[in-house]
Motif scaffolding. Structure first.
Motif, PDB file in Angstrom:
ATOM      1  N   PRO A   1       2.109  91.034  62.367  1.00  0.00           N
ATOM      2  CA  PRO A   1       2.576  91.843  63.499  1.00  0.00           C
ATOM      3  C   PRO A   1       1.869  91.465  64.800  1.00  0.00           C
ATOM      4  CG  PRO A   1       2.004  93.226  61.626  1.00  0.00           C
ATOM      5  CD  PRO A   1       1.498  91.848  61.324  1.00  0.00           C
ATOM      6  N   LYS A   2       2.554  91.713  65.908  1.00  0.00           N
ATOM      7  CA  LYS A   2       1.928  91.553  67.213  1.00  0.00           C
ATOM      8  C   LYS A   2       0.886  92.659  67.373  1.00  0.00           C
ATOM      9  CE  LYS A   2       5.571  89.256  69.758  1.00  0.00           C
ATOM     10  NZ  LYS A   2       6.507  89.323  70.885  1.00  0.00           N
TER      11      LYS A   2
ATOM     12  N   SER B   1       8.504  92.544  67.079  1.00  0.00           N
ATOM     13  CA  SER B   1       7.328  93.273  66.602  1.00  0.00           C
ATOM     14  C   SER B   1       6.376  92.402  65.788  1.00  0.00           C
ATOM     15  CB  SER B   1       7.760  94.477  65.762  1.00  0.00           C
ATOM     16  OG  SER B   1       8.520  94.049  64.647  1.00  0.00           O
ATOM     17  N   VAL B   2       6.834  91.242  65.325  1.00  0.00           N
ATOM     18  CA  VAL B   2       5.956  90.351  64.564  1.00  0.00           C
ATOM     19  C   VAL B   2       5.922  88.968  65.193  1.00  0.00           C
ATOM     20  CG1 VAL B   2       6.334  91.576  62.368  1.00  0.00           C
ATOM     21  CG2 VAL B   2       7.725  89.597  62.909  1.00  0.00           C
ATOM     22  N   VAL B   3       4.776  88.323  65.042  1.00  0.00           N
ATOM     23  CA  VAL B   3       4.607  86.953  65.521  1.00  0.00           C
ATOM     24  C   VAL B   3       5.298  86.002  64.557  1.00  0.00           C
ATOM     25  CG1 VAL B   3       2.912  85.140  65.996  1.00  0.00           C
ATOM     26  CG2 VAL B   3       2.425  87.507  66.644  1.00  0.00           C
ATOM     27  N   SER B   4       5.112  86.259  63.261  1.00  0.00           N
ATOM     28  CA  SER B   4       5.774  85.426  62.263  1.00  0.00           C
ATOM     29  C   SER B   4       6.010  86.227  60.992  1.00  0.00           C
ATOM     30  CB  SER B   4       4.948  84.174  61.950  1.00  0.00           C
ATOM     31  OG  SER B   4       3.802  84.507  61.196  1.00  0.00           O
TER      32      SER B   4
ATOM     33  N   ASP C   1      14.846  80.437  60.679  1.00  0.00           N
ATOM     34  CA  ASP C   1      15.005  81.221  61.906  1.00  0.00           C
ATOM     35  C   ASP C   1      16.265  82.076  61.932  1.00  0.00           C
ATOM     36  OD1 ASP C   1      12.701  79.961  62.652  1.00  0.00           O
ATOM     37  OD2 ASP C   1      13.615  78.740  64.229  1.00  0.00           O
ATOM     38  N   SER C   2      17.218  81.804  61.057  1.00  0.00           N
ATOM     39  CA  SER C   2      18.461  82.580  61.087  1.00  0.00           C
ATOM     40  C   SER C   2      18.496  83.657  60.006  1.00  0.00           C
ATOM     41  CB  SER C   2      19.664  81.646  60.923  1.00  0.00           C
ATOM     42  OG  SER C   2      19.645  81.042  59.651  1.00  0.00           O
TER      43      SER C   2
ATOM     44  N   VAL D   1      11.323  89.126  64.505  1.00  0.00           N
ATOM     45  CA  VAL D   1      10.758  88.165  65.448  1.00  0.00           C
ATOM     46  C   VAL D   1      11.639  88.073  66.693  1.00  0.00           C
ATOM     47  CG1 VAL D   1      10.069  85.755  65.805  1.00  0.00           C
ATOM     48  CG2 VAL D   1       9.651  86.844  63.596  1.00  0.00           C
ATOM     49  N   LYS D   2      12.918  87.879  66.498  1.00  0.00           N
ATOM     50  CA  LYS D   2      13.841  87.742  67.626  1.00  0.00           C
ATOM     51  C   LYS D   2      14.314  89.090  68.151  1.00  0.00           C
ATOM     52  CE  LYS D   2      14.754  83.354  68.312  1.00  0.00           C
ATOM     53  NZ  LYS D   2      14.247  82.707  69.497  1.00  0.00           N
ATOM     54  N   GLY D   3      14.609  90.031  67.252  1.00  0.00           N
ATOM     55  CA  GLY D   3      15.175  91.317  67.642  1.00  0.00           C
ATOM     56  C   GLY D   3      14.200  92.201  68.384  1.00  0.00           C
TER      57      GLY D   3
END
Length: 167
Positions: free
Chosen positions: A68-69, A45-48, A31-32, A40-42
């Motif tokens: 992507p979402k 635009s993507v789910v994973s 995650d980091s 994902v966090k920023g």
């Protein structure tokens, strides 16, 4: 639509392989990492996003998978991934990233050795594929010997190139 990016990299247990494995850790393992934080966090635009290194006795592979979402621009996401790869290939990892990599390697090695099954599997793998079961005791040293310049140079040579597969 999901997509996978893939690159051919050197065989396992070579200096460039170790460097590229660590480049992958910087990009997508956890995650980091750079891509998780950016995509994902920023901008969400993507789910994973995930990836890995497929170790082989011959040429190996490094791949990145992105989901992507709905409604997001896939080309823009790919360009962001290529930008992060280029950043590693031109600037290399930061000192903080190198320290985090080394800490993670040591932690993973200690945790893995606590399992009898893990030790048995690694001994068998090293004996069968590398003819050297003693790699269990020295492989960490190979990873810890990798420098930021090694990662930068290997990324420039193998993954910051157009010689890739996009599915």
């Amino acid at each position: 639509p999901a997509f996978v990016l893939g690159w051919k990299i050197p065989e396992r247990r070579t200096p460039d392989f170790y460097a590229l494995s660590l480049a992958g850790s910087l990009l997508f393992e956890g995650d980091s990492t750079r891509l998780y934080q950016k995509l994902v966090k920023g901008d969400e635009s993507v789910v994973s996003i995930e990836g890995g290194v497929d170790e082989r006795r011959g040429p190996s592979a490094l791949y990145i998978f992105a989901l992507p979402k709905p409604g997001e621009d896939v080309n823009k996401i790919r360009d962001q991934i290529f930008h992060e790869i280029k950043t590693i290939a031109t600037d290399g990892p930061t000192d903080a990233e190198m320290e985090k990599l080394r800490n993670s390697l040591c932690n993973d090695t200690v945790r893995g050795r606590q399992s009898t099954m893990y030790r048995a599997q690694r001994l068998a793998e090293f004996a069968l594929y590398d003819s050297d079961p003693h790699l269990l005791d020295s492989e960490l040293d190979h990873y810890l010997a990798v420098t930021a310049d090694d990662i930068k140079n290997a990324a420039a040579r193998y993954i910051n190139v157009d010689n890739r597969v996009v599915l």
